[in-house]
Structure formats: structure tokens, C-alpha cells
Scaffold this motif. Structure first.
Motif, PDB file in Angstrom:
ATOM      1  N   GLY A 102       0.817  -1.217   0.000  1.00 44.62           N
ATOM      2  CA  GLY A 102       0.000   0.000   0.000  1.00 44.62           C
ATOM      3  C   GLY A 102       0.846   1.260   0.000  1.00 44.62           C
ATOM      4  N   SER A 103       1.996   1.208   0.642  1.00 41.08           N
ATOM      5  CA  SER A 103       2.873   2.386   0.651  1.00 41.08           C
ATOM      6  C   SER A 103       3.773   2.429  -0.584  1.00 41.08           C
ATOM      7  CB  SER A 103       3.708   2.425   1.930  1.00 41.08           C
ATOM      8  OG  SER A 103       4.623   1.358   1.973  1.00 41.08           O
ATOM      9  N   LEU A 104       4.095   1.278  -1.148  1.00 46.31           N
ATOM     10  CA  LEU A 104       4.956   1.231  -2.339  1.00 46.31           C
ATOM     11  C   LEU A 104       4.244   1.701  -3.600  1.00 46.31           C
ATOM     12  CD1 LEU A 104       6.973  -2.093  -2.049  1.00 46.31           C
ATOM     13  CD2 LEU A 104       7.872   0.232  -2.092  1.00 46.31           C
ATOM     14  N   GLU A 105       3.005   1.317  -3.762  1.00 43.22           N
ATOM     15  CA  GLU A 105       2.294   1.635  -5.006  1.00 43.22           C
ATOM     16  C   GLU A 105       2.333   3.120  -5.347  1.00 43.22           C
ATOM     17  OE1 GLU A 105      -2.030   1.395  -7.236  1.00 43.22           O
ATOM     18  OE2 GLU A 105      -1.885   0.751  -5.157  1.00 43.22           O
ATOM     19  N   PRO A 106       1.924   4.023  -4.464  1.00 45.74           N
ATOM     20  CA  PRO A 106       1.952   5.438  -4.841  1.00 45.74           C
ATOM     21  C   PRO A 106       3.383   5.953  -5.062  1.00 45.74           C
ATOM     22  CG  PRO A 106       1.192   5.189  -2.570  1.00 45.74           C
ATOM     23  CD  PRO A 106       1.303   3.823  -3.150  1.00 45.74           C
ATOM     24  N   ALA A 107       4.348   5.428  -4.315  1.00 49.88           N
ATOM     25  CA  ALA A 107       5.737   5.862  -4.498  1.00 49.88           C
ATOM     26  C   ALA A 107       6.255   5.448  -5.877  1.00 49.88           C
ATOM     27  CB  ALA A 107       6.621   5.279  -3.401  1.00 49.88           C
ATOM     28  N   LEU A 108       5.900   4.250  -6.310  1.00 48.92           N
ATOM     29  CA  LEU A 108       6.322   3.777  -7.631  1.00 48.92           C
ATOM     30  C   LEU A 108       5.645   4.583  -8.742  1.00 48.92           C
ATOM     31  CD1 LEU A 108       6.258  -0.041  -6.866  1.00 48.92           C
ATOM     32  CD2 LEU A 108       8.299   1.320  -7.369  1.00 48.92           C
ATOM     33  N   ARG A 109       4.379   4.878  -8.573  1.00 48.80           N
ATOM     34  CA  ARG A 109       3.671   5.686  -9.572  1.00 48.80           C
ATOM     35  C   ARG A 109       4.260   7.101  -9.633  1.00 48.80           C
ATOM     36  NH1 ARG A 109       0.022   2.549 -11.667  1.00 48.80           N
ATOM     37  NH2 ARG A 109      -1.194   1.124 -10.401  1.00 48.80           N
ATOM     38  N   GLU A 110       4.582   7.664  -8.485  1.00 44.33           N
ATOM     39  CA  GLU A 110       5.199   8.991  -8.424  1.00 44.33           C
ATOM     40  C   GLU A 110       6.556   8.993  -9.133  1.00 44.33           C
ATOM     41  OE1 GLU A 110       6.116  12.964  -7.494  1.00 44.33           O
ATOM     42  OE2 GLU A 110       4.199  11.926  -7.438  1.00 44.33           O
ATOM     43  N   THR A 111       7.328   7.928  -8.961  1.00 39.30           N
ATOM     44  CA  THR A 111       8.628   7.824  -9.623  1.00 39.30           C
ATOM     45  C   THR A 111       8.460   7.803 -11.134  1.00 39.30           C
ATOM     46  OG1 THR A 111       9.571   6.661  -7.736  1.00 39.30           O
ATOM     47  CG2 THR A 111      10.726   6.433  -9.824  1.00 39.30           C
ATOM     48  N   ALA A 112       7.522   7.029 -11.626  1.00 36.16           N
ATOM     49  CA  ALA A 112       7.271   6.985 -13.077  1.00 36.16           C
ATOM     50  C   ALA A 112       6.893   8.369 -13.590  1.00 36.16           C
ATOM     51  CB  ALA A 112       6.160   5.984 -13.390  1.00 36.16           C
ATOM     52  N   TRP A 113       6.013   9.057 -12.889  1.00 33.31           N
ATOM     53  CA  TRP A 113       5.584  10.398 -13.294  1.00 33.31           C
ATOM     54  C   TRP A 113       6.748  11.372 -13.230  1.00 33.31           C
ATOM     55  CZ3 TRP A 113       5.565  15.048 -10.690  1.00 33.31           C
ATOM     56  CH2 TRP A 113       4.907  16.103 -11.336  1.00 33.31           C
ATOM     57  N   ALA A 114       7.513  11.338 -12.135  1.00 33.06           N
ATOM     58  CA  ALA A 114       8.620  12.280 -11.943  1.00 33.06           C
ATOM     59  C   ALA A 114       9.687  12.111 -13.024  1.00 33.06           C
ATOM     60  CB  ALA A 114       9.235  12.092 -10.559  1.00 33.06           C
ATOM     61  N   GLN A 115       9.967  10.890 -13.420  1.00 31.88           N
ATOM     62  CA  GLN A 115      10.965  10.678 -14.470  1.00 31.88           C
ATOM     63  C   GLN A 115      10.508  11.312 -15.773  1.00 31.88           C
ATOM     64  OE1 GLN A 115      12.044   6.565 -14.828  1.00 31.88           O
ATOM     65  NE2 GLN A 115      13.600   6.776 -13.248  1.00 31.88           N
ATOM     66  N   GLY A 116       9.251  11.186 -16.076  1.00 27.88           N
ATOM     67  CA  GLY A 116       8.718  11.813 -17.285  1.00 27.88           C
ATOM     68  C   GLY A 116       8.823  13.323 -17.211  1.00 27.88           C
ATOM     69  N   GLU A 117       8.540  13.886 -16.042  1.00 30.49           N
ATOM     70  CA  GLU A 117       8.634  15.333 -15.865  1.00 30.49           C
ATOM     71  C   GLU A 117      10.082  15.811 -15.979  1.00 30.49           C
ATOM     72  OE1 GLU A 117       6.078  17.731 -15.374  1.00 30.49           O
ATOM     73  OE2 GLU A 117       5.030  16.004 -16.186  1.00 30.49           O
ATOM     74  N   VAL A 118      11.009  15.055 -15.388  1.00 30.85           N
ATOM     75  CA  VAL A 118      12.432  15.424 -15.469  1.00 30.85           C
ATOM     76  C   VAL A 118      12.893  15.360 -16.919  1.00 30.85           C
ATOM     77  CG1 VAL A 118      14.772  14.681 -14.865  1.00 30.85           C
ATOM     78  CG2 VAL A 118      13.009  14.806 -13.104  1.00 30.85           C
ATOM     79  N   ASP A 119      12.507  14.305 -17.628  1.00 25.82           N
ATOM     80  CA  ASP A 119      12.890  14.180 -19.038  1.00 25.82           C
ATOM     81  C   ASP A 119      12.388  15.367 -19.844  1.00 25.82           C
ATOM     82  OD1 ASP A 119      14.157  11.821 -18.594  1.00 25.82           O
ATOM     83  OD2 ASP A 119      12.656  10.549 -19.552  1.00 25.82           O
ATOM     84  N   ALA A 120      11.129  15.741 -19.633  1.00 26.92           N
ATOM     85  CA  ALA A 120      10.551  16.868 -20.369  1.00 26.92           C
ATOM     86  C   ALA A 120      11.292  18.161 -20.018  1.00 26.92           C
ATOM     87  CB  ALA A 120       9.064  17.004 -20.053  1.00 26.92           C
ATOM     88  N   GLY A 121      11.624  18.351 -18.752  1.00 27.54           N
ATOM     89  CA  GLY A 121      12.336  19.543 -18.329  1.00 27.54           C
ATOM     90  C   GLY A 121      13.737  19.622 -18.907  1.00 27.54           C
ATOM     91  N   VAL A 122      14.443  18.510 -18.908  1.00 24.48           N
ATOM     92  CA  VAL A 122      15.801  18.485 -19.466  1.00 24.48           C
ATOM     93  C   VAL A 122      15.750  18.723 -20.970  1.00 24.48           C
ATOM     94  CG1 VAL A 122      17.793  16.992 -19.931  1.00 24.48           C
ATOM     95  CG2 VAL A 122      16.776  17.037 -17.650  1.00 24.48           C
TER      96      VAL A 122
END
Length: 137
Positions: A102-122
Motif C-alpha cells: 500500500g505504501s509502495l504503489e503510490p511511491a512507484l507511480r510517483e517515480t514513473a511520473w517524476a521521471q517523465g517530468e524530469v525528461d521533459a524539463g531536461v
């Protein structure tokens, strides 16, 4: 170029002066030296965490239900005490897995989203430097 001990090891390996990340490819082949990642593994892991959370809840409920009423007529039997102990142990383990997933699921989803945001920013930041400027930089 490198400390003597490192240079000797590199020479022995036949890679003098050619250090790179294993995942970055090589000069003679590979993917051109670009590191690549994807949100897919993180999203899939989040899905697995969600499925495990759901499944452990179902299994715990089924296990508890299967043991209900087992104490009737078995008072004083050593096997019943052992069965009760094993049930409590499994309930504790299943609860821990359920909570962790239950605690891992949102953290993993956040990581996937954050990587996409970092890629777009870079990509956006680099585009400013690679595009010709109309202001004569």
C-alpha cells in the motif's frame, strides 16, 4: 590519466582510457551512448504492488474464515494452540505485506511520473541551447 593502479588494471583489461557505463553502449555499437529509461517498469511495479495488496487482503480474509469455528470442541488440544499460533503469524505477515504494498504503489507511480517530468524539463532546457537564437547569442 588515471592513477597507476587503475591504469594497470585498465591496461590488463584492454580498455585503457575507455571507461563508460555498462548501459551506455559502446563506441563501436550499442545505442550511441545514450542512457535511456522508461516509466513502464515503474508503472508495472506499481500495478504488481496494487495486485499484491488486493490479493493479500483476500487471502487473509479467506484464511481467517477457514479457521473460524475451529476451536469448538477442541479445547485443551495442543494442536489447536499450535494452529492458533500459526494463524496469528500468517495474519501478521499478510498484514505487513498488505501495508508495505500500500505504501509502495503510490511511491512507484510517483517515480514513473517524476521521471517523465524530469525528461521533459531536461529536453526543454537543452532545446534552448541547441536552437538558434533570434537575439544573436
Amino acid at each position: 590519466m588515471y592513477a597507476q593502479s587503475w591504469q594497470r588494471l585498465l591496461d590488463q583489461a584492454g580498455q585503457a582510457g575507455a571507461m563508460s557505463l555498462a548501459s551506455a553502449g559502446t563506441a563501436s555499437g550499442g545505442d550511441g551512448g545514450e542512457l535511456k529509461h522508461s516509466a513502464k517498469p515503474w508503472s508495472e511495479a506499481a500495478g504488481v504492488a496494487h495486485a499484491l495488496q488486493t490479493d493479500t487482503a483476500k487471502v487473509k480474509a479467506a484464511l481467517t474464515m477457514a479457521h473460524s469455528g475451529a476451536e469448538a470442541g477442541t479445547a485443551g488440544l495442543a494442536s489447536m494452540a499450535a494452529l492458533t499460533s500459526v494463524l496469528a503469524s500468517w495474519e501478521k505477515r499478510l498484514t505487513a505485506v498488505h501495508t508495505e504494498c500500500g505504501s509502495l504503489e503510490p511511491a512507484l507511480r510517483e517515480t514513473a511520473w517524476a521521471q517523465g517530468e524530469v525528461d521533459a524539463g531536461v529536453k526543454s532546457a537543452l532545446a534552448r541551447y541547441s536552437a538558434p537564437s533570434s537575439k544573436g547569442r
